[in-house]
Design an enzyme around this catalytic site. Structure first.
Site, PDB file in Angstrom:
ATOM      1  N   TYR A   1       1.007 -13.123  -1.077  1.00  0.00           N
ATOM      2  CA  TYR A   1       1.499 -12.778  -2.417  1.00  0.00           C
ATOM      3  C   TYR A   1       2.768 -11.935  -2.279  1.00  0.00           C
ATOM      4  CZ  TYR A   1      -1.706  -8.895  -1.241  1.00  0.00           C
ATOM      5  OH  TYR A   1      -2.392  -7.886  -0.598  1.00  0.00           O
TER       6      TYR A   1
ATOM      7  N   ASP B   1     -13.550   4.218   1.579  1.00  0.00           N
ATOM      8  CA  ASP B   1     -13.994   3.552   2.804  1.00  0.00           C
ATOM      9  C   ASP B   1     -14.956   4.412   3.617  1.00  0.00           C
ATOM     10  OD1 ASP B   1     -12.514   1.327   2.239  1.00  0.00           O
ATOM     11  OD2 ASP B   1     -11.280   1.393   4.046  1.00  0.00           O
TER      12      ASP B   1
ATOM     13  N   ARG C   1       0.837  -1.211   0.000  1.00  0.00           N
ATOM     14  CA  ARG C   1       0.000   0.000   0.000  1.00  0.00           C
ATOM     15  C   ARG C   1       0.869   1.257   0.000  1.00  0.00           C
ATOM     16  NH1 ARG C   1      -1.904   3.775   3.458  1.00  0.00           N
ATOM     17  NH2 ARG C   1      -4.029   4.556   3.185  1.00  0.00           N
TER      18      ARG C   1
END
Ligand SMILES: Cc1cc2nc3c(=O)[nH]c(=O)nc-3n(C[C@H](O)[C@H](O)[C@H](O)COP(=O)(O)OP(=O)(O)OC[C@H]3O[C@@H](n4cnc5c(N)ncnc54)[C@H](O)[C@@H]3O)c2cc1C
Length: 399
Positions: free
Chosen positions: A222, A299, A111
């Protein structure tokens, strides 16, 4: 495009993924943008993110794809395994197959790397002013605009704006305090996140996204940081009794929770010394997002469970649509109402898909047997096709 530059800027509250992208989209639509972020420094909050073609289509429109690709990894497949016995259940093809199908890659990255790329783009735009350490003390909507009071460590100043966008995350003050909307709802699930150097994990795990399905828990992993690091997320059904909403986790308790999982994945889970624990909260997407000249984005409007890996993607899509409806808008409340109208059905549908995945991913035996049988019988092509409605989205303004 020939329209005059609006006299007043748009105030965007929050410089997360949604706020930064919204600032870029609004600047492209011809607005000056005052981007106000509470924290003093845009720190390394969060961990890995999967970024699907629907989100990357928006960012590619700003020429950001090469910078993102340089910091990301591109797994060839999502490999789905049973946590009961470690057996393969299915593979969803990504990599070149996703590129060919959607015309864009499916990337996984940290991020902080995404935020950095967005921040660099924001800092080169003369139309955007970013202020860190800025708090929204007060907001009044007048007939013709927004009057906000902004405080920083050094000053308290008035900001006149033509619109105010609350991109201030799941615990949005704009939603709760300014729009009198609801608090975020704890979902009864938590996420444990850790990262490791790539050299610590088997090579095989660095080429794929791993998804392990177990009773009342699942695990995703990942590569991130151009394949130099490995990101691990364990999602668990449990209560949250801590004060805040993210904290260092009890590593031993976490490992005990996964004690009956396959040895192969337990060996990897034992490697990180530090895990962080997050309360997973949701905000129902079908409540109002726009009120006059104020609107919510990301969000703040529709925080969802990360079970479809679409929270940041939806914030990025929101930003694209917001920029489009605001371009040349004569009536800003009408433009923001159109933004809500165009975004709410999709965000609600994706939020529901994430909730459905929460049920399916965490099935216990014997219901999991039926799930596993269906997954094993599904062709890779069919599994990817089921995602077309999410990954194939393109905004008419950014295609
Ligand atoms: C475990 C986990 C895994 C996830 N995986 C994925 C994934 O794979 N793919 C995906 O697309 N999404 C994923 N998500 C979701 C994604 O992280 C969020 O949906 C996304 O970050 C939301 O972006 P945002 O800009 O709306 O909010 P945020 O990124 O939370 O940004 C909000 C910003 O507003 C600032 N702020 C808050 N209050 C104020 C205030 N009063 N004044 C000024 N500034 C303020 C904050 O400091 C922050 O910078 C995941 C989430 C979790 C928890």
């Amino acid at each position: 495009m020939t329209h005059s530059i609006p006299a007043l800027p748009v105030a965007v509250i929050g410089a997360g993924i949604g706020g930064l992208t919204a600032a870029l989209c609004l600047a492209r639509a011809g607005y000056r943008v005052e981007l106000l972020e509470r924290t003093e420094r845009l720190a390394e909050v969060g961990a890995g993110l999967q970024l699907s073609p629907n989100a990357l289509g928006v960012l590619a429109g700003f020429g950001l794809l090469p910078a993102l690709e340089a910091k990301a990894a591109e797994p060839a497949t999502v490999r789905i395994r049973s946590a009961r016995n470690g057996r393969d259940l299915a593979r969803v093809p990504l990599g070149p197959v996703a590129r060919e199908r959607y015309g864009l890659p499916y990337l996984v990255l940290h991020r902080a790397d995404l935020q950095k790329v967005l921040l660099e783009a924001v800092s080169t735009s003369p139309a955007i002013t970013l202020t860190l350490g800025a708090m929204l003390a007060d907001v009044v909507q007048t007939g013709t605009g927004i009057e906000a009071q902004i405080t920083t460590a050094n000053e308290s100043r008035k900001l006149s704006a033509c619109a105010l966008i609350g991109a201030d995350g799941v615990r949005s003050e704009v939603r709760q305090r300014v729009m009198r909307g609801p608090e975020a709802r704890f979902s009864g699930r938590t996420a444990y996140r850790a990262t490791l150097p790539a050299s610590a994990v088997p090579d095989e795990l660095m080429t794929e996204t791993g998804l392990w399905l177990g009773p009342k828990a699942h695990l995703v992993h990942y590569p991130v940081r151009s394949g130099r690091e490995f990101n691990l997320v364990a999602l668990v059904e449990e209560n949250w009794d801590a004060e805040g909403w993210s904290e260092p986790a009890d590593r031993d308790a976490l490992l005990r929770r996964f004690a009956d999982w396959p040895a192969e994945i337990r060996a990897v889970m034992q490697l990180p010394d530090v895990w962080l624990r997050w309360a997973l909260c949701a905000v129902d997407a079908d409540r109002p997002w726009a009120k006059g000249r104020i609107a919510l984005l990301g969000d703040a409007a529709h925080a969802m469970l990360p079970f479809a890996a679409q929270g940041a993607a939806m914030a990025i899509e929101d930003a694209a649509v917001l920029g489009r409806v605001m371009q040349g808008a004569k009536d800003i409340p009408a433009a923001l109402a159109a933004y809500q109208q165009q975004r709410q059905p999709r965000a609600t549908q994706v939020q529901q898909a994430a909730s459905t995945n929460a049920t399916i991913y965490h099935m216990a035996w014997p219901a999991s047997l039926a799930r596993d049988t269906v997954l094993r019988a599904s062709s890779p092509e069919r599994l990817l096709r089921r995602m077309d409605w999410i990954y194939g989205w393109r905004d008419s303004g950014t295609a």
